[in-house]
Every structure is written in C-alpha cells, then in structure tokens.
Design a protein around this motif. Structure first.
Motif, PDB file in Angstrom:
ATOM      1  N   PHE A 149       0.835  -1.199   0.000  1.00  0.00           N
ATOM      2  CA  PHE A 149       0.000   0.000   0.000  1.00  0.00           C
ATOM      3  C   PHE A 149       0.868   1.246   0.000  1.00  0.00           C
ATOM      4  O   PHE A 149       2.044   1.217   0.375  1.00  0.00           O
ATOM      5  N   ASN A 150       0.265   2.331  -0.483  1.00  0.00           N
ATOM      6  CA  ASN A 150       0.886   3.649  -0.433  1.00  0.00           C
ATOM      7  C   ASN A 150       0.451   4.296   0.870  1.00  0.00           C
ATOM      8  O   ASN A 150      -0.727   4.615   1.061  1.00  0.00           O
ATOM      9  N   VAL A 151       1.403   4.495   1.759  1.00  0.00           N
ATOM     10  CA  VAL A 151       1.053   4.984   3.093  1.00  0.00           C
ATOM     11  C   VAL A 151       0.542   6.425   3.051  1.00  0.00           C
ATOM     12  O   VAL A 151      -0.114   6.882   3.985  1.00  0.00           O
ATOM     13  N   LEU A 152       0.782   7.135   1.943  1.00  0.00           N
ATOM     14  CA  LEU A 152       0.343   8.531   1.858  1.00  0.00           C
ATOM     15  C   LEU A 152      -1.139   8.673   1.552  1.00  0.00           C
ATOM     16  O   LEU A 152      -1.763   9.656   1.951  1.00  0.00           O
ATOM     17  N   ASN A 153      -1.712   7.689   0.825  1.00  0.00           N
ATOM     18  CA  ASN A 153      -3.136   7.802   0.504  1.00  0.00           C
ATOM     19  C   ASN A 153      -3.951   6.560   0.862  1.00  0.00           C
ATOM     20  O   ASN A 153      -5.166   6.545   0.689  1.00  0.00           O
ATOM     21  N   GLY A 154      -3.282   5.519   1.335  1.00  0.00           N
ATOM     22  CA  GLY A 154      -4.000   4.322   1.760  1.00  0.00           C
ATOM     23  C   GLY A 154      -4.433   3.415   0.633  1.00  0.00           C
ATOM     24  O   GLY A 154      -5.138   2.433   0.861  1.00  0.00           O
ATOM     25  N   HIS A 155      -4.008   3.694  -0.609  1.00  0.00           N
ATOM     26  CA  HIS A 155      -4.380   2.854  -1.736  1.00  0.00           C
ATOM     27  C   HIS A 155      -3.448   1.646  -1.806  1.00  0.00           C
ATOM     28  O   HIS A 155      -2.246   1.766  -1.538  1.00  0.00           O
ATOM     29  N   GLY A 156      -4.002   0.496  -2.183  1.00  0.00           N
ATOM     30  CA  GLY A 156      -3.158  -0.687  -2.297  1.00  0.00           C
ATOM     31  C   GLY A 156      -3.990  -1.943  -2.420  1.00  0.00           C
ATOM     32  O   GLY A 156      -5.186  -1.905  -2.741  1.00  0.00           O
ATOM     33  N   TYR A 157      -3.350  -3.073  -2.146  1.00  0.00           N
ATOM     34  CA  TYR A 157      -3.992  -4.383  -2.282  1.00  0.00           C
ATOM     35  C   TYR A 157      -3.608  -5.247  -1.089  1.00  0.00           C
ATOM     36  O   TYR A 157      -2.468  -5.181  -0.614  1.00  0.00           O
ATOM     37  N   ALA A 158      -4.559  -6.039  -0.609  1.00  0.00           N
ATOM     38  CA  ALA A 158      -4.283  -6.967   0.494  1.00  0.00           C
ATOM     39  C   ALA A 158      -4.936  -8.309   0.198  1.00  0.00           C
ATOM     40  O   ALA A 158      -6.050  -8.368  -0.347  1.00  0.00           O
ATOM     41  N   GLN A 159      -4.226  -9.368   0.528  1.00  0.00           N
ATOM     42  CA  GLN A 159      -4.721 -10.717   0.330  1.00  0.00           C
ATOM     43  C   GLN A 159      -5.607 -11.123   1.507  1.00  0.00           C
ATOM     44  O   GLN A 159      -5.540 -10.525   2.581  1.00  0.00           O
ATOM     45  N   LYS A 160      -6.487 -12.111   1.288  1.00  0.00           N
ATOM     46  CA  LYS A 160      -7.508 -12.453   2.286  1.00  0.00           C
ATOM     47  C   LYS A 160      -6.906 -12.752   3.651  1.00  0.00           C
ATOM     48  O   LYS A 160      -7.419 -12.309   4.680  1.00  0.00           O
ATOM     49  N   ASN A 161      -5.835 -13.536   3.673  1.00  0.00           N
ATOM     50  CA  ASN A 161      -5.264 -13.919   4.969  1.00  0.00           C
ATOM     51  C   ASN A 161      -4.682 -12.725   5.710  1.00  0.00           C
ATOM     52  O   ASN A 161      -4.608 -12.740   6.946  1.00  0.00           O
ATOM     53  N   TRP A 162      -4.269 -11.702   4.962  1.00  0.00           N
ATOM     54  CA  TRP A 162      -3.759 -10.497   5.624  1.00  0.00           C
ATOM     55  C   TRP A 162      -4.888  -9.848   6.430  1.00  0.00           C
ATOM     56  O   TRP A 162      -4.694  -9.470   7.583  1.00  0.00           O
ATOM     57  N   TYR A 163      -6.061  -9.734   5.782  1.00  0.00           N
ATOM     58  CA  TYR A 163      -7.221  -9.181   6.496  1.00  0.00           C
ATOM     59  C   TYR A 163      -7.553 -10.029   7.719  1.00  0.00           C
ATOM     60  O   TYR A 163      -7.817  -9.515   8.804  1.00  0.00           O
ATOM     61  N   ARG A 164      -7.561 -11.356   7.530  1.00  0.00           N
ATOM     62  CA  ARG A 164      -7.926 -12.252   8.619  1.00  0.00           C
ATOM     63  C   ARG A 164      -6.955 -12.109   9.784  1.00  0.00           C
ATOM     64  O   ARG A 164      -7.362 -12.093  10.950  1.00  0.00           O
ATOM     65  N   ASN A 165      -5.667 -11.991   9.466  1.00  0.00           N
ATOM     66  CA  ASN A 165      -4.659 -11.913  10.529  1.00  0.00           C
ATOM     67  C   ASN A 165      -4.774 -10.637  11.356  1.00  0.00           C
ATOM     68  O   ASN A 165      -4.456 -10.638  12.547  1.00  0.00           O
ATOM     69  N   VAL A 166      -5.210  -9.533  10.715  1.00  0.00           N
ATOM     70  CA  VAL A 166      -5.323  -8.268  11.463  1.00  0.00           C
ATOM     71  C   VAL A 166      -6.720  -8.061  12.029  1.00  0.00           C
ATOM     72  O   VAL A 166      -7.032  -6.995  12.549  1.00  0.00           O
ATOM     73  N   GLY A 167      -7.591  -9.086  11.896  1.00  0.00           N
ATOM     74  CA  GLY A 167      -8.915  -9.012  12.510  1.00  0.00           C
ATOM     75  C   GLY A 167      -9.932  -8.219  11.732  1.00  0.00           C
ATOM     76  O   GLY A 167     -10.962  -7.813  12.292  1.00  0.00           O
ATOM     77  N   PRO A 180       8.374  10.508  -1.919  1.00  0.00           N
ATOM     78  CA  PRO A 180       7.343  11.458  -1.461  1.00  0.00           C
ATOM     79  C   PRO A 180       7.095  12.574  -2.462  1.00  0.00           C
ATOM     80  O   PRO A 180       6.004  13.145  -2.500  1.00  0.00           O
ATOM     81  N   GLN A 181       8.106  12.898  -3.297  1.00  0.00           N
ATOM     82  CA  GLN A 181       7.918  13.938  -4.304  1.00  0.00           C
ATOM     83  C   GLN A 181       6.881  13.521  -5.345  1.00  0.00           C
ATOM     84  O   GLN A 181       6.256  14.374  -5.992  1.00  0.00           O
ATOM     85  N   ASP A 182       6.686  12.207  -5.522  1.00  0.00           N
ATOM     86  CA  ASP A 182       5.670  11.682  -6.433  1.00  0.00           C
ATOM     87  C   ASP A 182       4.430  11.206  -5.689  1.00  0.00           C
ATOM     88  O   ASP A 182       3.619  10.474  -6.242  1.00  0.00           O
ATOM     89  N   ARG A 183       4.306  11.598  -4.438  1.00  0.00           N
ATOM     90  CA  ARG A 183       3.202  11.174  -3.583  1.00  0.00           C
ATOM     91  C   ARG A 183       3.152   9.657  -3.476  1.00  0.00           C
ATOM     92  O   ARG A 183       2.093   9.026  -3.539  1.00  0.00           O
TER      93      ARG A 183
END
Length: 623
Positions: free
Chosen positions: A280-298, A365-368
């Motif tokens: 993910f891009n920490v500056l805007n929150g855009h990105g991709y996550a796999q199912k188990n990643w979601y499951r692991n973080v609740g 960061p110059q390219d966001r």
C-alpha cells in the motif's frame, strides 16, 4: 458552339457561380487570373499578378502552417485564403486542377478559385476530407479487428488487424463471406444481430472448424476473442450495416490464468501457513491486500485499506502505538523496516498473536508515493506451544523442588507421629497408673490416625496425578452423609466451640461419590476445628436444579487475602508448627476439579472462614 463561344459561356457560368480560374507560371512566378479574380484583386485587364504581390494580399490561411503561400515543394493541392480585395476581406478556396509544360519549357499549373460566404464552408469541406483520411487510417491500423457487413450479412470491408488475426493474406480472399453462415459464430449472436440488438460476448475461436468458410493459412488451434456486434444506421434511422469488432485476448487469458493459478496457490499456502500479504501507499492508503492479511489483522475481507492504516483498531493498544510510530517515521524517511510480534484483539474477546513484517519498498514522497510491503503471519499456535513449553519447564523445575520439599516434609510429618507412637508405647509398659495408661493409649491412637491420614493423602495424591483416580457416583442422602462426617469429628471439638449443622427443610438425594465427599468434608472440618477456639463450626448444604453446594463455616482466625489461592498448593500451611503435611486442600481441589466442580473460599482475618464446594450433579427430594 465554337471554341470562343464555349470559353465565353463557361466563363460566365463560373462567374455567376462565384468561381474563377487561374494560371500559374512557375518560371515567371506569376499568376494570370480570370475576370472574377481580376476584379476582386483590382488588377488591370491583363489579369497578371506576381506570387510576391499575391502573397501580400493574404490576410490569413484557414489551414496553417504553410511553408510558402504560393507554389513550392510544400504547396497543398487545395488551400483556403482570406484575401485583401477591393470588396474587403474575402474567403477564397483555391484548388489545383492539373499541371503541364508549355512549348517554351515553362511549368504551368491550372486551378480554380471559389468565393466562400465565410470560412465555415471551406473549413467544413477540408475537415471532411481530413476526417475521411483520419478515419481510414484509424480503421486500417486499429490494433483490434473490425469487420463491416451489409444488411444481408455479406462482408464488405475489414481492416489489417482482422486479416492478421484470422491468418488471411489479402482482403479479396475473404470479402463476400456471409456472417450468418459462419460455423463458429454463436447462433444466439446471429439471432440477436438479425433483431438489430447490440451484443458483447466472449468465445473461443477454433480454426479447425473453419472448413471452407474462408481460406486461412492456419488450420488448427484456438484464440480467445472478445467480440462486440452492433448495427449502423443512416440519417433516417434505417439500418445500413452490421459492425463487428474483435479483440484477441488469448495472451491476456493466458496471463490471467497464470495470475489466477499463482493467486490460488498463494491463497492455499497462505491458508495453510496463515500468512498474509499486502502492499500500500502509506500517503493515501491505496493498495492491495490478500484475504489472509485481512484475517490476521482481525478485519473483514475487502475492507478499504485507508480505513485500517493508521487506526489498527483490532491491535493491542501498545502494539498499535508502535505501528503508528513506524508509519510516521516511514513518511519522514527515518525507518525502512519493522519486524515485531503483536497482539490482535478479536471480536469474541479472545487475543491472538501475529508476527508483522513491514518494509518500505519505494520512497518517493515527491511523487506522492511511499510504498510499503506488509507480510504477517499468525503465530498464536506457536505462542501457545511456547507457553506450554515454559509451563512444562516451570512444572519440571517445580516438580524437582516439590520432590525435595515432599521428602523433607514427609520425613518430618511421618517421624513426628511415629516418634509419639514409639515413645508412648514405651511409657505404656513402664507404668501401672490407670490414668496414665489411658492418656498414653489416647495419644498412641491419635498419632496412629495422623499417620494413617498422612499415608492416605499421599496415596490419593499419587492416584490423582497418575490419572488413576476413579469416581463412583451413587445416590446418597446428603443429610445422612453430613451427619456421619459431623459424628466422626465430635470428639475433636475444642472446648468453647459448638459443632452445628444447617440443612434444608426436606432431605435430598444427590448422585455423588460418597467416599470422596467424606474425604473433602474431613479436610474442611479438621482445618476448621484446628483454627477455631471460640464460636462455632457449621456444616451445611444447598440444592438447586443443577448444582449441589456443600460447605463448612467457622468463626476461627481466618486466612489472609494473599493466601487464599496459595492454601491449595501442596505443603502450604498457614501455621508451619501445626500438625499436617499441607496436602489436604490440594487433594480436595483436585478431586473437585475431577468432578467438574469448583471450591469457593470466603475468609476474613479474625472473623472466620467458609469453604464451599459446588458440584454439578443430579438431585431429587427424599420421598
């Protein structure tokens, strides 16, 4: 008509149509113009004007840029000028008609000029020509296939990509085929086409089924097509053509299948190993996550990452603060990776463990863009195993200590009553006094009982720990059972203490292991009588639908609050000088747990103590 008449007639005709002719001599760089142009430009009767003078009359060109206004290597065959004339600014459309070389070797160019009402007509004509050329080039070189059919379904045109896609050498080899006779085109789509319905569909084109429909250099194999069919209409909304657009998505299908295969494999590995991946891009929150990643973080699968990043609502507060600090440092370029065990607070109130790996993959960061890779995996089972190993280690160490303590305590506890038995037995044979003999016999009997209880406790403890403790529940009258226990301890009641009972109005039967209940009561009563000097010791029981509660209450010295849990540990005694090995309550606790019950203790220093066992069992009133 003769030639002169013809010339006069056509000159008048052109003049009335606001048109004139011109003749350009490239050798002399001059124009000879007809009467209409002569009058507009204010020329003499010769109608001659040089290229240079003519160019000065040009105020504007509709289609710039032009390298030279008059003839040269870049001269356009048709140009629109805004000319400065005796009538003011006039738009003229000039067109080259033909070229020739005269008898003197001069190159002569002939053309016509038309006066326009405004620039719109000329612009529209040029735009139309330009659009036609542009449309033809687009049609010819489009990277997707295009086919044009008449209303009978006959192919009338197609572009180069279509020839390439279907392995046809030239248009002539395929023009004239009928779409409704296509053996591969889906029947449903043919019917929809006849109804003038637009349609989008995907199908696999099999070259082995082409047969004699058209001549293709490819005789076998398949391609995956995405096809769109539509009907074209004229200005009167009458259908005039069928348009078919084909896109070869074979490579995309192969790539997609490989991606799907990899994702499925990764999902399988992730499910088995409980590993999750996200970027993910920490500056805007855009990105991709796999199912188990979601499951692991609740979190629920598909939750927008922007709602998770920076909040981490399911993380333990301490771990959440660490994550937020890392992301803040990553934005500032002060941190590039993090690896840490973290706790996840689940919706059901449980807590799981997860190992989090974060890595800054791209810092721009110059390219966001500050891209972070996140890999997490569930280590709850690992933590449980680790906890079990720690407990096993602690238990082993504790067992060694207990073994040493056991031997030391047993040595002392066995030797004390044994010495009393031996000592009083010796004195018994050397005295003739009846009172002394009775005292010695009572002491011998008392210490025999202490020694027997101690041995029984050790045996019970050994059975429980080795798993050989068996329960034999049977229907017992609780009032009678408690009365028996009270009767066995009546002679131990100290002076100034009353031994009381408190039972329900009606006797009850309960399905319990009689000997084990008596053992527990014996321990409770012995402890109560040893620690009570004034007041009373009361035995009681209560019965409800699911539980039986049996307890002993005293007005003794009480137990400190910090000792309420420790008294159930082995060899733990409030008074180290009091008799007993400190095994009784530990054995009681183990027996009650074996019965799926629990022991409840309530005590206040100087006020007294109440021990209650709560046991799940069947019960009924005595008839």
């Amino acid at each position: 008509m003769n030639r002169l008449q013809d010339f006069t007639f056509f000159s008048q005709l052109m003049a009335n149509a606001n048109m004139g002719w011109w003749k350009a001599n490239l050798s002399t760089a001059s124009y000879e113009c007809s009467e209409l142009i002569l009058e507009l430009l204010g020329l003499d009767q010769t109608g001659m004007i040089s290229f240079e003078d003519f160019n000065k009359r040009i105020l504007k060109e509709e289609q710039p840029p032009t390298t030279v206004h008059s003839f040269g290597v870049h001269q356009r065959p048709e140009t629109v000028y805004l000319l400065d004339t005796v009538k003011g600014a006039v738009w003229i459309r000039s067109k080259i008609c033909f070229r020739e070389t005269d008898e003197d070797g001069n190159e002569i160019v002939y053309g016509i000029a038309e006066v326009q009402d405004g620039p719109d007509m000329a612009s529209a004509y040029q735009a139309l020509q330009y659009s036609e050329r542009l449309l033809y080039n687009i049609f010819k070189h489009l990277p997707i296939g295009v086919e044009l059919y008449d209303m009978d379904g006959t192919l009338v045109d197609l572009n180069d990509r279509e020839l390439e896609m279907f392995h046809v050498e030239k248009k002539e080899d395929i023009l004239g085929i009928n779409i409704f006779e296509n053996p591969i085109f889906p029947k449903e789509m043919k019917e929809r086409l006849k109804m003038y319905e637009d349609a989008d569909f995907t199908f696999r084109y099999d070259f082995s089924k082409v047969g004699t429909y058209y001549q293709s250099s490819r005789k076998e194999g398949t391609i995956d097509l995405v096809t769109k069919v539509t009907t074209l209409y004229d200005s009167k909304c009458q259908p005039i053509n069928y348009l078919l657009i084909n896109a070869d998505k074979t490579e995309a299908t192969i790539a997609y299948n490989k991606i799907q295969e990899f994702e499925e494999f990764f999902e399988l590995v992730g499910d088995y190993a409980k590993v999750g991946y996200a970027h993910f891009n920490v500056l805007n929150g855009h990105g991709y996550a796999q199912k188990n990643w979601y499951r692991n973080v609740g979190e629920s699968d598909g939750t927008p990452l922007s709602e998770i990043l920076g909040t981490y609502r399911h993380f333990h507060p301490d771990d959440r603060a660490l994550l937020i600090q890392f992301l803040d440092d990553a934005r500032k370029g002060l941190a590039v990776k993090l690896g840490k065990e973290m706790r996840i607070l689940r919706e059901d109130g449980t807590c799981t463990w997860m190992y989090v790996n974060l890595l800054v993959k791209r810092y721009a960061p110059q390219d966001r863009m500050i891209e972070i890779i996140s890999i997490n995996y569930d280590i709850t089972e690992l933590k449980k195993t680790e906890e079990m190993l720690v407990k096993a280690r602690d238990k082993a160490e504790s067992s060694d200590r207990l073994k040493s303590a056991f031997l030391a305590n047993m040595s002392h506890e066995i030797r004390t009553p044994l010495n009393a038995i031996i000592g009083f037995s010796s004195l018994l044979g050397s005295t003739e006094n009846a009172a002394e003999k009775e005292f010695y016999n009572s002491q011998i009997s008392h210490n025999n009982k202490l020694l027997l209880d101690l041995i029984n406790n050790v045996i019970d403890l050994s059975k429980i720990e080795s798993g050989y403790l068996e329960l034999h529940p049977d229907w017992v009258n609780l009032t009678e059972l408690l009365d028996e226990s009270v009767a066995e301890h009546i002679h131990q009641v100290p002076s100034g203490v009353e031994l009381l009972t408190h039972y329900p109005e009606h006797d009850s039967l309960a399905e319990l292991d009689r000997p084990r209940i008596k053992l527990i009561l014996r321990n409770f009563l012995s402890n109560a009588l040893k620690n009570t000097t004034t007041g009373y010791v009361e035995v009681f029981y209560e019965v409800d639908r699911q539980f039986v509660r049996i307890g002993v209450k005293d007005t003794g010295r009480g137990i400190p609050q910090n000792m309420l849990e420790k008294i159930f540990e082995r060899f733990e005694k409030l008074d180290s000088f009091a008799q007993g090995a400190g095994l009784g309550l530990s054995i009681c606790k183990l027996i009650v747990e074996k019965m799926n019950g629990r022991i409840i203790v309530d005590s206040q220093l100087g006020t007294g103590t109440t021990f209650v066992i709560e046991l799940p069992c069947h019960s009924m009133p005595v008839e």
